[in-house]
Design a protein around this motif. Sequence first.
Motif, PDB file in Angstrom:
ATOM      1  N   LEU A  28       2.914   8.563  19.983  1.00  0.00           N
ATOM      2  CA  LEU A  28       2.780   9.528  21.069  1.00  0.00           C
ATOM      3  C   LEU A  28       4.149  10.021  21.532  1.00  0.00           C
ATOM      4  O   LEU A  28       4.355  11.214  21.747  1.00  0.00           O
ATOM      5  CB  LEU A  28       2.030   8.892  22.249  1.00  0.00           C
ATOM      6  N   ALA A  53       5.567  12.427  19.065  1.00  0.00           N
ATOM      7  CA  ALA A  53       4.888  13.724  19.138  1.00  0.00           C
ATOM      8  C   ALA A  53       5.441  14.559  20.291  1.00  0.00           C
ATOM      9  O   ALA A  53       5.755  15.742  20.128  1.00  0.00           O
ATOM     10  CB  ALA A  53       3.385  13.513  19.308  1.00  0.00           C
ATOM     11  N   LEU A  54       5.586  13.928  21.455  1.00  0.00           N
ATOM     12  CA  LEU A  54       6.023  14.671  22.636  1.00  0.00           C
ATOM     13  C   LEU A  54       7.504  15.057  22.557  1.00  0.00           C
ATOM     14  O   LEU A  54       7.869  16.195  22.861  1.00  0.00           O
ATOM     15  CB  LEU A  54       5.771  13.850  23.904  1.00  0.00           C
ATOM     16  N   ALA A  93       8.138  17.858  19.968  1.00  0.00           N
ATOM     17  CA  ALA A  93       7.677  19.153  20.474  1.00  0.00           C
ATOM     18  C   ALA A  93       8.648  19.673  21.525  1.00  0.00           C
ATOM     19  O   ALA A  93       8.967  20.867  21.564  1.00  0.00           O
ATOM     20  CB  ALA A  93       6.278  19.019  21.065  1.00  0.00           C
ATOM     21  N   ALA A  94       9.138  18.758  22.366  1.00  0.00           N
ATOM     22  CA  ALA A  94      10.045  19.157  23.436  1.00  0.00           C
ATOM     23  C   ALA A  94      11.361  19.676  22.864  1.00  0.00           C
ATOM     24  O   ALA A  94      11.830  20.754  23.231  1.00  0.00           O
ATOM     25  CB  ALA A  94      10.301  17.987  24.380  1.00  0.00           C
ATOM     26  N   GLU A 150      12.018  20.786  20.006  1.00  0.00           N
ATOM     27  CA  GLU A 150      11.808  22.017  19.243  1.00  0.00           C
ATOM     28  C   GLU A 150      11.793  23.224  20.192  1.00  0.00           C
ATOM     29  O   GLU A 150      12.411  24.245  19.940  1.00  0.00           O
ATOM     30  CB  GLU A 150      10.472  21.907  18.496  1.00  0.00           C
ATOM     31  N   ARG A 151      11.084  23.055  21.285  1.00  0.00           N
ATOM     32  CA  ARG A 151      10.992  24.129  22.259  1.00  0.00           C
ATOM     33  C   ARG A 151      12.327  24.380  22.940  1.00  0.00           C
ATOM     34  O   ARG A 151      12.750  25.524  23.112  1.00  0.00           O
ATOM     35  CB  ARG A 151       9.927  23.778  23.312  1.00  0.00           C
ATOM     36  N   THR A 157      12.215  21.501  29.093  1.00  0.00           N
ATOM     37  CA  THR A 157      11.069  22.267  28.615  1.00  0.00           C
ATOM     38  C   THR A 157      10.554  23.186  29.716  1.00  0.00           C
ATOM     39  O   THR A 157       9.846  24.150  29.449  1.00  0.00           O
ATOM     40  CB  THR A 157       9.897  21.354  28.208  1.00  0.00           C
ATOM     41  N   ARG A 170      14.836  18.804  15.530  1.00  0.00           N
ATOM     42  CA  ARG A 170      13.616  18.044  15.330  1.00  0.00           C
ATOM     43  C   ARG A 170      13.828  16.863  14.397  1.00  0.00           C
ATOM     44  O   ARG A 170      13.459  15.728  14.711  1.00  0.00           O
ATOM     45  CB  ARG A 170      12.545  18.976  14.734  1.00  0.00           C
ATOM     46  N   ARG A 195      13.759  12.958  15.231  1.00  0.00           N
ATOM     47  CA  ARG A 195      12.782  12.109  14.535  1.00  0.00           C
ATOM     48  C   ARG A 195      13.474  10.887  13.943  1.00  0.00           C
ATOM     49  O   ARG A 195      12.988   9.766  14.074  1.00  0.00           O
ATOM     50  CB  ARG A 195      12.095  12.923  13.427  1.00  0.00           C
TER      51      ARG A 195
END
Lengths: 235, 235
Positions: B96, B99-100, B103-104, B106-107, B154, B207, B211
């Motif tokens: 989790l 995932a968060l 995404a953060a 990346e944005r 974000t 990203r 990761r």
Amino acid sequence: MTEELEKLPLGDIETLTGSLAQRVYAVLREAILHMRCPPGTVLRKGQICEQLGVSRSPVAEAIAKLSAEGLVDVVPQSATRVSRFSMSVIREATFLREALELAAVERVAQTITEEQLVALTRNLKLQRLLVEDGDHAGFFEADEDFHNMIMAFTGYQGVTRTLAGVSLQLSRARILLLPSSDRAQESLREHEEVLEALRRRDAETARSAMRFHLGQLISRIEPLEHVHSDFFVAQ
Amino acid sequence: MTEELEKLPLGDIETLTGSLAQRVYAVLREAILHMRCPPGTVLRKGQICEQLGVSRSPVAEAIAKLSAEGLVDVVPQSATRVSRFSMSVIREATFLREALELAAVERVAQTITEEQLVALTRNLKLQRLLVEDGDHAGFFEADEDFHNMIMAFTGYQGVTRTLAGVSLQLSRARILLLPSSDRAQESLREHEEVLEALRRRDAETARSAMRFHLGQLISRIEPLEHVHSDFFVAQ
DNA sequence: CTAAACATACTAACATGTTAGTTGACACAT
DNA sequence: ATGTGTCAACTAACATGTTAGTATGTTTAG
């Protein structure tokens, strides 16, 4: 003036299991999510106690939980209201949901089994039938099942639950879209593309197909702010 | 046999604000997260009431909240214990969190401002100083700040909170790693790579750098299951 | 006529009394 | 020695009494 003692549209507490507090929570939550208690409705502890035939302790615990989830707003020493929608909260939930679902579908593409593919295929067949029958509510459910199945296939038991918590407000807003569900057809098509990519174990394509699919929802929710302006917080 | 009345290592409730229930919750949560109440510790409502000088209502509400977050396990009608770690829950939280945060980042790579870059750069300078001073606890905090800043950038206010909830168990387990923190150096280097990619507004690289960085944690937590086997649930 | 202050009614928050389910120890039968 | 049944003590869950904060309606001063 007749003293109108409006009863809250709550389900029956008898049909559930678990502690009283859990049952009260379930009854309230269900009524809120299905919009039988629309945003702004005032919830009085005393009234809930009387109507469900329980004391204040379990009701207090249930409301505390709903408050933590953002489904109700508690004004200290004063009142408890069903929370209104907030476009910023909804946009946030959209971001979170996308993050989780994309990560899930990416992982599942790499681990999916034949049985899981069969299950998804069966679900999509059902979706097709429901679309043909024009059963919006049924499609709504099958749609949720499709997404939940993918979450479950990650093998992480709590991920589905986390997503549910994160996108609670989103689900609630989605109910408002039900009447105008001519989108089922397209939605089905997008689901099929996700499944197609999963069949090929193509994580990248599955991801982008899912991203496109999820992106449709927010653009359909945004107009609601003006249609149902009384359900949204003043900006 | 002397009747040993072990006092729980709880902080002071006087120094906090908000309702009693909130303060009790904060005190308990802090004690659990900082491992002053190690996994398996039995929490008795009566004892907590006596020690904090409050009645059972706010304590019950606080424990209900902790239970919802998975920090304590309530055995109905019997006992409440600080929950043990579960490797499967930790792996889930890792998923989790990844995932968060992905995404953060990346944005944020697409939206970051000069001021935000300056703030991150300043944080990394601080991290470098703390590494040189060998201040593990300080680095631990600055590390968390770095990640939280990215979440905050974000623009979604609740995302940081959601991440915190999701990776509660992870943070708790991380405390066990503190004594052996020779990884600070590498961690700092990885942070720098993330920031470097953000400077270039390179979402894809940011990203993958993030990761890689996040992937290091789980491989350091896994051995703990054998070192601190009493803190983990039987498998 | 307006605005501020006060009184009243109502609510959530907190304290405490009561109930019922669980655990563990001990006696007893095997 | 061991497995089982009973019982006492303890705990969380639930019910209810009490307190204190908030909102509203009325009255009164400007």
